[in-house]
Design a protein around this motif. Structure first.
Motif, PDB file in Angstrom:
ATOM      1  N   UNK A  12      62.865  34.208 -15.039  1.00 26.45           N
ATOM      2  CA  UNK A  12      63.826  34.608 -13.384  1.00 26.45           C
ATOM      3  C   UNK A  12      63.214  34.595 -12.297  1.00 26.45           C
ATOM      4  N   UNK A  13      62.595  35.485 -12.925  1.00 26.63           N
ATOM      5  CA  UNK A  13      61.873  35.777 -11.193  1.00 26.63           C
ATOM      6  C   UNK A  13      60.863  34.849 -10.462  1.00 26.63           C
ATOM      7  N   UNK A  14      60.406  34.833 -11.816  1.00 23.02           N
ATOM      8  CA  UNK A  14      59.492  33.067 -11.258  1.00 23.02           C
ATOM      9  C   UNK A  14      59.822  32.031 -10.554  1.00 23.02           C
ATOM     10  N   UNK A  15      61.475  31.474 -10.647  1.00 24.95           N
ATOM     11  CA  UNK A  15      62.292  30.980 -10.472  1.00 24.95           C
ATOM     12  C   UNK A  15      62.674  31.002  -9.381  1.00 24.95           C
ATOM     13  N   UNK A  16      62.715  31.940  -9.176  1.00 29.22           N
ATOM     14  CA  UNK A  16      63.529  32.614  -7.486  1.00 29.22           C
ATOM     15  C   UNK A  16      61.915  32.399  -6.648  1.00 29.22           C
ATOM     16  N   UNK A  17      61.128  32.739  -6.998  1.00 29.86           N
ATOM     17  CA  UNK A  17      59.651  32.523  -6.240  1.00 29.86           C
ATOM     18  C   UNK A  17      59.081  31.093  -6.030  1.00 29.86           C
ATOM     19  N   UNK A  18      59.855  30.013  -7.112  1.00 33.48           N
ATOM     20  CA  UNK A  18      59.770  28.157  -6.785  1.00 33.48           C
ATOM     21  C   UNK A  18      60.499  28.516  -5.698  1.00 33.48           C
ATOM     22  N   UNK A  19      61.758  29.340  -5.564  1.00 32.45           N
ATOM     23  CA  UNK A  19      62.576  28.541  -4.931  1.00 32.45           C
ATOM     24  C   UNK A  19      62.714  28.755  -3.672  1.00 32.45           C
ATOM     25  N   UNK A  20      61.957  30.112  -3.281  1.00 32.18           N
ATOM     26  CA  UNK A  20      61.370  30.803  -2.259  1.00 32.18           C
ATOM     27  C   UNK A  20      61.057  29.644  -1.342  1.00 32.18           C
ATOM     28  N   UNK A  22      59.984  27.103  -1.924  1.00 32.81           N
ATOM     29  CA  UNK A  22      60.140  25.761  -1.595  1.00 32.81           C
ATOM     30  C   UNK A  22      60.914  25.209  -0.714  1.00 32.81           C
ATOM     31  N   UNK A  23      61.489  26.347  -0.252  1.00 30.34           N
ATOM     32  CA  UNK A  23      63.055  26.601   1.089  1.00 30.34           C
ATOM     33  C   UNK A  23      61.806  26.050   2.314  1.00 30.34           C
ATOM     34  N   UNK A  24      59.994  26.450   2.347  1.00 29.98           N
ATOM     35  CA  UNK A  24      59.363  26.679   3.367  1.00 29.98           C
ATOM     36  C   UNK A  24      59.528  27.732   4.486  1.00 29.98           C
ATOM     37  N   UNK A  25      60.348  27.799   4.574  1.00 25.16           N
ATOM     38  CA  UNK A  25      60.806  28.829   5.513  1.00 25.16           C
ATOM     39  C   UNK A  25      60.142  30.207   6.068  1.00 25.16           C
ATOM     40  N   UNK A  26      58.808  30.466   5.226  1.00 21.44           N
ATOM     41  CA  UNK A  26      58.255  31.534   5.333  1.00 21.44           C
ATOM     42  C   UNK A  26      56.760  31.648   5.871  1.00 21.44           C
ATOM     43  N   UNK A  27      56.812  33.018   6.348  1.00 22.14           N
ATOM     44  CA  UNK A  27      55.138  32.620   7.110  1.00 22.14           C
ATOM     45  C   UNK A  27      54.062  32.682   6.215  1.00 22.14           C
ATOM     46  N   UNK A  28      53.335  32.497   6.266  1.00 21.33           N
ATOM     47  CA  UNK A  28      51.696  31.780   5.598  1.00 21.33           C
ATOM     48  C   UNK A  28      51.220  32.938   4.878  1.00 21.33           C
ATOM     49  N   UNK A  29      51.592  34.415   5.093  1.00 19.70           N
ATOM     50  CA  UNK A  29      51.444  35.670   4.608  1.00 19.70           C
ATOM     51  C   UNK A  29      52.080  35.549   3.398  1.00 19.70           C
ATOM     52  N   UNK A  30      53.257  35.603   4.013  1.00 20.64           N
ATOM     53  CA  UNK A  30      54.857  35.953   2.669  1.00 20.64           C
ATOM     54  C   UNK A  30      54.448  34.453   1.521  1.00 20.64           C
ATOM     55  N   UNK A  31      54.225  33.782   1.749  1.00 20.09           N
ATOM     56  CA  UNK A  31      53.824  32.390   0.897  1.00 20.09           C
ATOM     57  C   UNK A  31      52.824  32.484   0.175  1.00 20.09           C
ATOM     58  N   UNK A  32      51.793  32.947   1.038  1.00 17.95           N
ATOM     59  CA  UNK A  32      50.538  33.516  -0.132  1.00 17.95           C
ATOM     60  C   UNK A  32      51.122  34.495  -1.083  1.00 17.95           C
ATOM     61  N   UNK A  33      51.384  35.367  -0.644  1.00 14.84           N
ATOM     62  CA  UNK A  33      52.132  36.573  -1.644  1.00 14.84           C
ATOM     63  C   UNK A  33      52.841  36.090  -2.833  1.00 14.84           C
ATOM     64  N   UNK A  34      53.509  35.728  -2.092  1.00 13.43           N
ATOM     65  CA  UNK A  34      54.597  35.258  -3.017  1.00 13.43           C
ATOM     66  C   UNK A  34      53.647  34.209  -4.540  1.00 13.43           C
ATOM     67  N   UNK A  35      52.995  33.767  -3.860  1.00 11.40           N
ATOM     68  CA  UNK A  35      52.170  32.827  -4.502  1.00 11.40           C
ATOM     69  C   UNK A  35      51.109  33.201  -5.564  1.00 11.40           C
ATOM     70  N   UNK A  36      51.121  33.961  -4.570  1.00 10.47           N
ATOM     71  CA  UNK A  36      50.750  34.868  -5.714  1.00 10.47           C
ATOM     72  C   UNK A  36      50.899  35.920  -6.983  1.00 10.47           C
ATOM     73  N   UNK A  37      52.276  36.467  -6.374  1.00 13.33           N
ATOM     74  CA  UNK A  37      52.721  37.124  -7.507  1.00 13.33           C
ATOM     75  C   UNK A  37      53.649  35.786  -8.665  1.00 13.33           C
ATOM     76  N   UNK A  38      53.296  34.617  -8.296  1.00 12.63           N
ATOM     77  CA  UNK A  38      54.401  33.747  -9.173  1.00 12.63           C
ATOM     78  C   UNK A  38      52.846  33.034 -10.332  1.00 12.63           C
ATOM     79  N   UNK A  39      51.511  33.219  -9.758  1.00 14.04           N
ATOM     80  CA  UNK A  39      50.825  32.869 -10.898  1.00 14.04           C
ATOM     81  C   UNK A  39      50.726  34.062 -11.752  1.00 14.04           C
ATOM     82  N   UNK A  40      50.600  35.469 -10.625  1.00 13.57           N
ATOM     83  CA  UNK A  40      50.509  36.302 -11.996  1.00 13.57           C
ATOM     84  C   UNK A  40      51.054  36.248 -12.820  1.00 13.57           C
TER      85      UNK A  40
END
Length: 75
Positions: A12-20, A22-40
């Motif tokens: 569920x958390x991974x799906x939330x990260x992907x949705x967030x 995909x919206x593309x309205x985050x700063x680069x650092x926020x996107x990177x941190x979410x991406x990193x969490x998603x990979x983990x």
């Protein structure tokens, strides 16, 4: 104390990260941190799936051995 992971919660958390992301309205650092969490999370999910797959394979193998022995005894 190490956190216990739950497959459904992680998925569920991974799906939330992907949705967030995909919206593309985050700063680069926020996107990177979410991406990193998603990979983990993805790695954890893959590990859990492989463990379950191994257990299922073992159970099927044990069941086949039992069936084979039963067939030998009936011959």
């Amino acid at each position: 104390m190490e956190k216990e992971f739950n497959f459904e919660e992680d998925l569920k958390r991974l799906e939330e990260i992907v949705d967030t992301l995909e919206k593309g309205n985050l700063m680069l650092e926020e996107s990177f941190n979410l991406f990193k969490e998603g990979v983990e999370i993805s790695k954890r999910l893959e590990k859990m799936l492989k463990e379950v797959e191994g257990k299922i394979t073992m159970l099927i193998s044990e069941d086949e051995e039992i069936e084979f022995k039963e067939e030998e005894n009936n011959v």
